[in-house]
Design a protein around this motif. Structure first.
Motif, PDB file in Angstrom:
ATOM      1  N   LEU A  64      -2.995  13.999   6.801  1.00  0.00           N
ATOM      2  CA  LEU A  64      -3.020  14.939   7.923  1.00  0.00           C
ATOM      3  C   LEU A  64      -4.365  14.893   8.647  1.00  0.00           C
ATOM      4  O   LEU A  64      -4.410  14.868   9.889  1.00  0.00           O
ATOM      5  CB  LEU A  64      -2.743  16.361   7.418  1.00  0.00           C
ATOM      6  N   LEU A  65      -5.455  14.856   7.891  1.00  0.00           N
ATOM      7  CA  LEU A  65      -6.776  14.773   8.514  1.00  0.00           C
ATOM      8  C   LEU A  65      -6.946  13.487   9.323  1.00  0.00           C
ATOM      9  O   LEU A  65      -7.491  13.502  10.430  1.00  0.00           O
ATOM     10  CB  LEU A  65      -7.874  14.864   7.454  1.00  0.00           C
ATOM     11  N   VAL A  66      -6.477  12.388   8.786  1.00  0.00           N
ATOM     12  CA  VAL A  66      -6.574  11.112   9.506  1.00  0.00           C
ATOM     13  C   VAL A  66      -5.710  11.144  10.768  1.00  0.00           C
ATOM     14  O   VAL A  66      -6.133  10.693  11.838  1.00  0.00           O
ATOM     15  CB  VAL A  66      -6.175   9.941   8.577  1.00  0.00           C
ATOM     16  N   ALA A  67      -4.505  11.690  10.668  1.00  0.00           N
ATOM     17  CA  ALA A  67      -3.610  11.743  11.825  1.00  0.00           C
ATOM     18  C   ALA A  67      -4.183  12.628  12.934  1.00  0.00           C
ATOM     19  O   ALA A  67      -4.143  12.260  14.117  1.00  0.00           O
ATOM     20  CB  ALA A  67      -2.237  12.256  11.392  1.00  0.00           C
ATOM     21  N   VAL A  68      -4.741  13.789  12.559  1.00  0.00           N
ATOM     22  CA  VAL A  68      -5.306  14.691  13.566  1.00  0.00           C
ATOM     23  C   VAL A  68      -6.527  14.060  14.243  1.00  0.00           C
ATOM     24  O   VAL A  68      -6.659  14.107  15.468  1.00  0.00           O
ATOM     25  CB  VAL A  68      -5.669  16.053  12.921  1.00  0.00           C
ATOM     26  N   SER A  69      -7.403  13.452  13.456  1.00  0.00           N
ATOM     27  CA  SER A  69      -8.593  12.853  14.061  1.00  0.00           C
ATOM     28  C   SER A  69      -8.230  11.645  14.923  1.00  0.00           C
ATOM     29  O   SER A  69      -8.780  11.472  16.015  1.00  0.00           O
ATOM     30  CB  SER A  69      -9.613  12.470  12.998  1.00  0.00           C
TER      31      SER A  69
ATOM     32  N   ILE B 242       1.010   6.734  -6.900  1.00  0.00           N
ATOM     33  CA  ILE B 242      -0.072   7.672  -7.193  1.00  0.00           C
ATOM     34  C   ILE B 242       0.374   9.109  -6.932  1.00  0.00           C
ATOM     35  O   ILE B 242       0.101  10.016  -7.724  1.00  0.00           O
ATOM     36  CB  ILE B 242      -1.325   7.321  -6.364  1.00  0.00           C
ATOM     37  N   ALA B 243       1.076   9.333  -5.824  1.00  0.00           N
ATOM     38  CA  ALA B 243       1.511  10.687  -5.479  1.00  0.00           C
ATOM     39  C   ALA B 243       2.538  11.228  -6.457  1.00  0.00           C
ATOM     40  O   ALA B 243       2.583  12.437  -6.712  1.00  0.00           O
ATOM     41  CB  ALA B 243       2.077  10.706  -4.065  1.00  0.00           C
ATOM     42  N   SER B 244       3.357  10.360  -7.012  1.00  0.00           N
ATOM     43  CA  SER B 244       4.393  10.836  -7.931  1.00  0.00           C
ATOM     44  C   SER B 244       3.858  11.070  -9.342  1.00  0.00           C
ATOM     45  O   SER B 244       4.537  11.670 -10.170  1.00  0.00           O
ATOM     46  CB  SER B 244       5.555   9.845  -7.974  1.00  0.00           C
ATOM     47  N   ALA B 245       2.631  10.659  -9.607  1.00  0.00           N
ATOM     48  CA  ALA B 245       2.062  10.824 -10.945  1.00  0.00           C
ATOM     49  C   ALA B 245       1.637  12.260 -11.210  1.00  0.00           C
ATOM     50  O   ALA B 245       1.718  12.731 -12.338  1.00  0.00           O
ATOM     51  CB  ALA B 245       0.863   9.887 -11.121  1.00  0.00           C
ATOM     52  N   ASP B 246       1.179  12.961 -10.173  1.00  0.00           N
ATOM     53  CA  ASP B 246       0.631  14.300 -10.359  1.00  0.00           C
ATOM     54  C   ASP B 246       0.818  15.099  -9.068  1.00  0.00           C
ATOM     55  O   ASP B 246       0.574  14.567  -7.978  1.00  0.00           O
ATOM     56  CB  ASP B 246      -0.858  14.162 -10.700  1.00  0.00           C
ATOM     57  N   PRO B 247       1.225  16.369  -9.146  1.00  0.00           N
ATOM     58  CA  PRO B 247       1.402  17.160  -7.914  1.00  0.00           C
ATOM     59  C   PRO B 247       0.102  17.330  -7.122  1.00  0.00           C
ATOM     60  O   PRO B 247       0.113  17.334  -5.898  1.00  0.00           O
ATOM     61  CB  PRO B 247       1.890  18.520  -8.411  1.00  0.00           C
ATOM     62  N   LEU B 248      -1.025  17.439  -7.820  1.00  0.00           N
ATOM     63  CA  LEU B 248      -2.300  17.568  -7.124  1.00  0.00           C
ATOM     64  C   LEU B 248      -2.618  16.301  -6.327  1.00  0.00           C
ATOM     65  O   LEU B 248      -3.119  16.371  -5.201  1.00  0.00           O
ATOM     66  CB  LEU B 248      -3.426  17.866  -8.117  1.00  0.00           C
ATOM     67  N   SER B 249      -2.305  15.158  -6.874  1.00  0.00           N
ATOM     68  CA  SER B 249      -2.514  13.897  -6.157  1.00  0.00           C
ATOM     69  C   SER B 249      -1.664  13.843  -4.893  1.00  0.00           C
ATOM     70  O   SER B 249      -2.132  13.385  -3.846  1.00  0.00           O
ATOM     71  CB  SER B 249      -2.172  12.712  -7.047  1.00  0.00           C
ATOM     72  N   ALA B 250      -0.430  14.320  -4.983  1.00  0.00           N
ATOM     73  CA  ALA B 250       0.444  14.330  -3.809  1.00  0.00           C
ATOM     74  C   ALA B 250      -0.119  15.241  -2.721  1.00  0.00           C
ATOM     75  O   ALA B 250      -0.113  14.885  -1.534  1.00  0.00           O
ATOM     76  CB  ALA B 250       1.841  14.784  -4.209  1.00  0.00           C
ATOM     77  N   ILE B 251      -0.637  16.397  -3.124  1.00  0.00           N
ATOM     78  CA  ILE B 251      -1.217  17.328  -2.146  1.00  0.00           C
ATOM     79  C   ILE B 251      -2.450  16.714  -1.493  1.00  0.00           C
ATOM     80  O   ILE B 251      -2.628  16.791  -0.274  1.00  0.00           O
ATOM     81  CB  ILE B 251      -1.556  18.670  -2.828  1.00  0.00           C
ATOM     82  N   LEU B 252      -3.301  16.092  -2.293  1.00  0.00           N
ATOM     83  CA  LEU B 252      -4.516  15.480  -1.744  1.00  0.00           C
ATOM     84  C   LEU B 252      -4.200  14.330  -0.803  1.00  0.00           C
ATOM     85  O   LEU B 252      -4.851  14.159   0.235  1.00  0.00           O
ATOM     86  CB  LEU B 252      -5.426  15.014  -2.880  1.00  0.00           C
ATOM     87  N   ILE B 253      -3.203  13.528  -1.134  1.00  0.00           N
ATOM     88  CA  ILE B 253      -2.803  12.424  -0.249  1.00  0.00           C
ATOM     89  C   ILE B 253      -2.239  12.980   1.059  1.00  0.00           C
ATOM     90  O   ILE B 253      -2.528  12.469   2.147  1.00  0.00           O
ATOM     91  CB  ILE B 253      -1.796  11.500  -0.956  1.00  0.00           C
ATOM     92  N   ALA B 254      -1.444  14.055   0.976  1.00  0.00           N
ATOM     93  CA  ALA B 254      -0.881  14.667   2.181  1.00  0.00           C
ATOM     94  C   ALA B 254      -1.982  15.244   3.070  1.00  0.00           C
ATOM     95  O   ALA B 254      -1.967  15.060   4.296  1.00  0.00           O
ATOM     96  CB  ALA B 254       0.122  15.745   1.805  1.00  0.00           C
TER      97      ALA B 254
ATOM     98  N   ILE C 117       0.830  -1.203   0.000  1.00  0.00           N
ATOM     99  CA  ILE C 117       0.000   0.000   0.000  1.00  0.00           C
ATOM    100  C   ILE C 117       0.859   1.245   0.000  1.00  0.00           C
ATOM    101  O   ILE C 117       0.515   2.252  -0.634  1.00  0.00           O
ATOM    102  CB  ILE C 117      -1.009  -0.006   1.175  1.00  0.00           C
ATOM    103  N   ILE C 118       2.005   1.211   0.659  1.00  0.00           N
ATOM    104  CA  ILE C 118       2.919   2.354   0.633  1.00  0.00           C
ATOM    105  C   ILE C 118       3.443   2.566  -0.781  1.00  0.00           C
ATOM    106  O   ILE C 118       3.508   3.701  -1.273  1.00  0.00           O
ATOM    107  CB  ILE C 118       4.066   2.150   1.648  1.00  0.00           C
TER     108      ILE C 118
END
Length: 75
Positions: free
Chosen positions: A40-45, A24-36, A17-18
């Protein structure tokens, strides 16, 4: 067509999965931002619920411990 391999074991699935997220993140900068942002949302919650759970457990333990009552007043 994308080929998907079925893997057994926690270690293989975690590594897989990693690798998928990195691909997926390296395919598009927007994908990397969305994954980040999602991470972050999962870690905070998860952190917030973890703190609340620890507080509830410590509060329950504190109620079980004997404590002195208020000092008795003499008239």
């Amino acid at each position: 067509m994308v080929e998907v391999e079925i893997q057994d074991g926690l270690r293989e699935n975690t590594i897989g999965i990693i690798e998928q997220f990195i691909e997926i993140a390296s395919a598009d900068p927007l994908s990397a931002i969305l994954i980040a942002i999602g991470g972050l949302l999962v870690a905070v919650s998860a952190g917030g619920f973890g703190v609340l759970t620890i507080g509830a457990v410590l509060s329950s333990i504190g109620r079980l411990l004997p404590s002195q009552g208020p000092p008795q007043q003499t008239r």
